[in-house]
Design a protein around this motif. Structure first.
Motif, PDB file in Angstrom:
ATOM      1  N   ASP A 111       0.610  -1.201   0.028  1.00 37.21           N
ATOM      2  CA  ASP A 111       0.207   0.000   0.161  1.00 37.21           C
ATOM      3  C   ASP A 111       0.693   0.913  -0.328  1.00 37.21           C
ATOM      4  N   LYS A 112       2.217   1.220   0.216  1.00 37.35           N
ATOM      5  CA  LYS A 112       2.719   2.378  -0.214  1.00 37.35           C
ATOM      6  C   LYS A 112       3.896   2.334  -1.071  1.00 37.35           C
ATOM      7  N   HIS A 113       3.466   1.086  -2.128  1.00 33.30           N
ATOM      8  CA  HIS A 113       4.332   0.711  -3.280  1.00 33.30           C
ATOM      9  C   HIS A 113       3.565   1.691  -4.723  1.00 33.30           C
ATOM     10  N   VAL A 114       3.728   3.482  -3.926  1.00 34.85           N
ATOM     11  CA  VAL A 114       3.040   3.966  -5.064  1.00 34.85           C
ATOM     12  C   VAL A 114       3.868   5.006  -6.520  1.00 34.85           C
ATOM     13  N   THR A 115       3.113   5.390  -7.625  1.00 31.36           N
ATOM     14  CA  THR A 115       3.489   6.097  -8.565  1.00 31.36           C
ATOM     15  C   THR A 115       2.651   6.776  -9.290  1.00 31.36           C
ATOM     16  N   THR A 116       3.554   7.492 -10.239  1.00 25.24           N
ATOM     17  CA  THR A 116       1.993   8.766 -10.829  1.00 25.24           C
ATOM     18  C   THR A 116       2.463   8.288 -12.724  1.00 25.24           C
ATOM     19  N   ALA A 117       1.202   8.128 -12.851  1.00 24.89           N
ATOM     20  CA  ALA A 117       0.902   8.275 -14.458  1.00 24.89           C
ATOM     21  C   ALA A 117       2.299   9.411 -14.756  1.00 24.89           C
ATOM     22  N   GLU A 118       2.633  10.355 -14.356  1.00 27.51           N
ATOM     23  CA  GLU A 118       3.170  11.865 -14.619  1.00 27.51           C
ATOM     24  C   GLU A 118       4.495  10.812 -14.484  1.00 27.51           C
ATOM     25  N   ASP A 119       5.609  10.799 -13.009  1.00 29.41           N
ATOM     26  CA  ASP A 119       6.456   9.943 -12.928  1.00 29.41           C
ATOM     27  C   ASP A 119       7.009   8.718 -13.645  1.00 29.41           C
ATOM     28  N   LEU A 120       6.088   8.228 -13.880  1.00 34.53           N
ATOM     29  CA  LEU A 120       6.093   6.528 -14.600  1.00 34.53           C
ATOM     30  C   LEU A 120       6.778   7.535 -16.262  1.00 34.53           C
ATOM     31  N   ALA A 121       6.347   8.175 -17.020  1.00 30.35           N
ATOM     32  CA  ALA A 121       6.296   8.902 -18.327  1.00 30.35           C
ATOM     33  C   ALA A 121       7.930   9.173 -17.992  1.00 30.35           C
ATOM     34  N   LYS A 122       8.080   9.876 -16.945  1.00 29.53           N
ATOM     35  CA  LYS A 122       9.279  10.572 -16.533  1.00 29.53           C
ATOM     36  C   LYS A 122      10.412   9.483 -17.274  1.00 29.53           C
ATOM     37  N   ILE A 123      10.145   8.377 -16.330  1.00 28.46           N
ATOM     38  CA  ILE A 123      11.138   7.475 -15.747  1.00 28.46           C
ATOM     39  C   ILE A 123      11.185   7.043 -17.305  1.00 28.46           C
ATOM     40  N   THR A 124      10.681   6.590 -18.372  1.00 26.11           N
ATOM     41  CA  THR A 124      10.790   5.243 -19.248  1.00 26.11           C
ATOM     42  C   THR A 124      11.400   7.027 -20.047  1.00 26.11           C
ATOM     43  N   LEU A 125      10.880   8.262 -20.143  1.00 28.91           N
ATOM     44  CA  LEU A 125      11.864   9.119 -21.039  1.00 28.91           C
ATOM     45  C   LEU A 125      13.527   8.975 -21.179  1.00 28.91           C
ATOM     46  N   HIS A 126      13.660   8.601 -19.405  1.00 31.03           N
ATOM     47  CA  HIS A 126      14.977   8.770 -18.997  1.00 31.03           C
ATOM     48  C   HIS A 126      15.645   7.601 -19.728  1.00 31.03           C
ATOM     49  N   ALA A 127      15.429   6.710 -19.600  1.00 30.47           N
ATOM     50  CA  ALA A 127      14.835   4.754 -19.676  1.00 30.47           C
ATOM     51  C   ALA A 127      15.106   4.993 -21.401  1.00 30.47           C
ATOM     52  N   MET A 128      14.193   5.139 -22.892  1.00 35.29           N
ATOM     53  CA  MET A 128      14.609   5.383 -23.805  1.00 35.29           C
ATOM     54  C   MET A 128      16.201   6.035 -24.284  1.00 35.29           C
ATOM     55  N   GLN A 129      16.717   6.301 -23.415  1.00 36.16           N
ATOM     56  CA  GLN A 129      18.489   7.462 -23.862  1.00 36.16           C
ATOM     57  C   GLN A 129      18.997   6.459 -23.702  1.00 36.16           C
ATOM     58  N   ASN A 130      18.759   4.857 -23.312  1.00 36.57           N
ATOM     59  CA  ASN A 130      20.034   3.910 -22.982  1.00 36.57           C
ATOM     60  C   ASN A 130      19.658   2.781 -23.802  1.00 36.57           C
ATOM     61  N   ASP A 131      20.452   2.751 -24.924  1.00 33.05           N
ATOM     62  CA  ASP A 131      20.464   1.528 -25.531  1.00 33.05           C
ATOM     63  C   ASP A 131      20.351   0.533 -25.384  1.00 33.05           C
ATOM     64  N   LYS A 132      21.030   0.396 -24.777  1.00 37.43           N
ATOM     65  CA  LYS A 132      21.143  -0.814 -23.694  1.00 37.43           C
ATOM     66  C   LYS A 132      19.509  -1.415 -23.720  1.00 37.43           C
ATOM     67  N   PHE A 133      18.720  -0.890 -22.794  1.00 34.26           N
ATOM     68  CA  PHE A 133      17.595  -0.792 -22.032  1.00 34.26           C
ATOM     69  C   PHE A 133      16.739  -0.961 -23.430  1.00 34.26           C
ATOM     70  N   MET A 134      16.837  -0.157 -24.201  1.00 32.59           N
ATOM     71  CA  MET A 134      16.033  -0.133 -25.152  1.00 32.59           C
ATOM     72  C   MET A 134      15.267  -1.493 -25.859  1.00 32.59           C
ATOM     73  N   ASP A 135      16.794  -1.893 -25.890  1.00 33.99           N
ATOM     74  CA  ASP A 135      16.814  -3.108 -26.790  1.00 33.99           C
ATOM     75  C   ASP A 135      16.410  -4.448 -26.301  1.00 33.99           C
ATOM     76  N   ILE A 136      16.200  -4.469 -24.635  1.00 33.54           N
ATOM     77  CA  ILE A 136      15.708  -4.762 -24.192  1.00 33.54           C
ATOM     78  C   ILE A 136      13.858  -4.862 -24.422  1.00 33.54           C
ATOM     79  N   PHE A 137      13.645  -4.065 -23.774  1.00 35.44           N
ATOM     80  CA  PHE A 137      12.428  -3.397 -23.769  1.00 35.44           C
ATOM     81  C   PHE A 137      11.631  -3.391 -24.912  1.00 35.44           C
TER      82      PHE A 137
END
Length: 399
Positions: free
Chosen positions: A166-192
């Motif tokens: 019940d304390k494990h939370v986020t927001t749609a905006e934060d998830l978009a930020k996290i994904t946007l950051h991850a997208m800059q990493n080629d290794k991540f995108m290869d797996i994703f």
């Protein structure tokens, strides 16, 4: 009294009509969604195209693993050999696993693959223990990373996989930020973006397959580059999806629907809305400009988002500031470098500054409106009191 009322009404009308908030005009209305929370962002520019309850705290379920994966890739060594503990073995972890066995030795990279592609909760526990030593310390470490490196504002992760807390939370905006950051990493995108991967485990030899229906093309959609799905009963169905067409790169987040089909329907609606209504134009790196005899150059590719119906123009000012203008409205602005001085000026995107200025201006406008209304009320009260005194004085002989 009538003159005063008319004057104040005129002032208010002028202020409201000059409120410079601008909303992009599009050829279609934003979609109506089933999801309780959603967010659509353009990755090149970071522009928000759509949001619904984007800052409301939500339970993310397995889309948590996007954060765990990029945290592992950026802070760990993917070649490290991880020995699976009893706590990280499949027999002691709930939900989907990649059937890790106690004592099994696996590279960190393989664990990230099992985490993202097959949504392995056991892989998540093994990653957390390897990077931080314990689940508790991992929670502290990843939250600090998300806040300080990525800039999340309302995210608190208690585990690496998204099983309910019940304390494990986020927001749609934060998830978009996290994904946007991850997208800059080629290794991540290869797996994703992988549809499937051969898995040679100690107790499990198989082909693991991505569970995201758009990624594995169970639901065809042109331009999908990656995605992660999630579900636990209290979070409902959650989806994070990335897609690109031409120069437009989108991140779509949908949180909490009661049906799996609704999550995909919402995601497709968001992507359609983005691709049909917006486009990205660019000033290429190295493009030269001359203003009043001074030469300037674009130090990097400068991208800006606009409606497909807009035909923005470039206006170069004497100080080398490029304004992207649609009609009388400045969409964004970029600072060029002086060509002759070796690039002493640093390029900076002033869109954020313009946005902050716009917010400040709006706050000032609202304060001014409140101030004028306050004066109006005080004047009105004073006039009423004066009229009462006059009435009382004129009629005192009749009381």
């Amino acid at each position: 009294m009538k003159k005063i009322t008319l004057l104040i009404a005129t002032i208010l009308a002028i202020i409201i009509l000059n409120d410079n908030r601008v909303y992009a005009e599009t050829s279609s209305k934003p979609p109506t969604l089933h999801s309780e929370s959603a967010f659509l962002m353009e990755a090149n520019t970071g522009e928000i195209l759509y949001e619904k309850n984007g800052t409301e705290p939500m339970y993310p379920a397995s889309v948590t693993k996007i954060a765990t994966a990029i945290f592992a890739i950026e802070t760990g060594n993917l070649e490290d050999i991880v020995t699976i503990s009893s706590e990280a073995s499949a027999k002691n972890v709930e939900g989907t696993t990649v059937f890790l066995d106690e004592g099994e030795q696996v590279t960190l990279e393989k664990l990230v693959q099992g985490l993202l592609i097959n949504s392995g909760n056991d892989a998540g526990v093994a990653i957390a223990e390897h990077l931080s030593g314990s689940m508790e310390q991992f929670s502290e470490d990843i939250n600090a990373y998300l806040e300080n490196v990525i800039g999340t504002e309302q995210t608190n992760f208690k585990n690496p996989h998204g099983l309910f807390d019940d304390k494990h939370v986020t927001t749609a905006e934060d998830l978009a930020k996290i994904t946007l950051h991850a997208m800059q990493n080629d290794k991540f995108m290869d797996i994703f973006g992988k549809k499937e991967l051969e898995w040679d485990g100690k107790t499990w030899d198989t082909t693991i397959r991505n569970h995201h229906k758009l990624v594995k093309e169970e639901i065809p959609y042109i331009g999908i580059t990656g995605g992660k799905n999630g579900f636990v009963s209290k979070s409902g169905f959650t989806l994070v999806t990335t897609a690109e067409r031409d120069d437009l790169h989108l991140v779509a987040v949908t949180l909490k629907t009661s049906l799996d089909s609704e999550a995909y329907e919402d995601t497709i609606s968001l992507l359609d809305y983005g691709f049909e209504n917006f486009t990205v134009s660019s000033i290429e790196e190295g493009t030269e400009f001359t203003v009043e005899g001074q030469e300037y150059v674009a130090p990097e590719t400068l991208s800006f988002l606009h409606s497909v119906e807009e035909q923005p123009k470039e206006i170069i000012e004497e100080d080398g500031l490029v304004k992207i203008v649609d009609g009388n409205e400045t969409i964004t602005a970029f600072q060029l470098e002086k060509y002759s001085d070796g690039g002493e000026l640093e390029a900076r995107n002033t869109a954020v500054e313009s946005h902050e200025t716009s917010i400040f201006d709006n706050i000032f406008v609202y304060f001014l409106i409140a101030f004028i209304l306050g004066i109006f009320i005080l004047v009105n009260v004073a006039i009423r009191k004066r009229n009462k005194r006059r009435y009382a004085r004129n009629n005192r002989y009749f009381l």
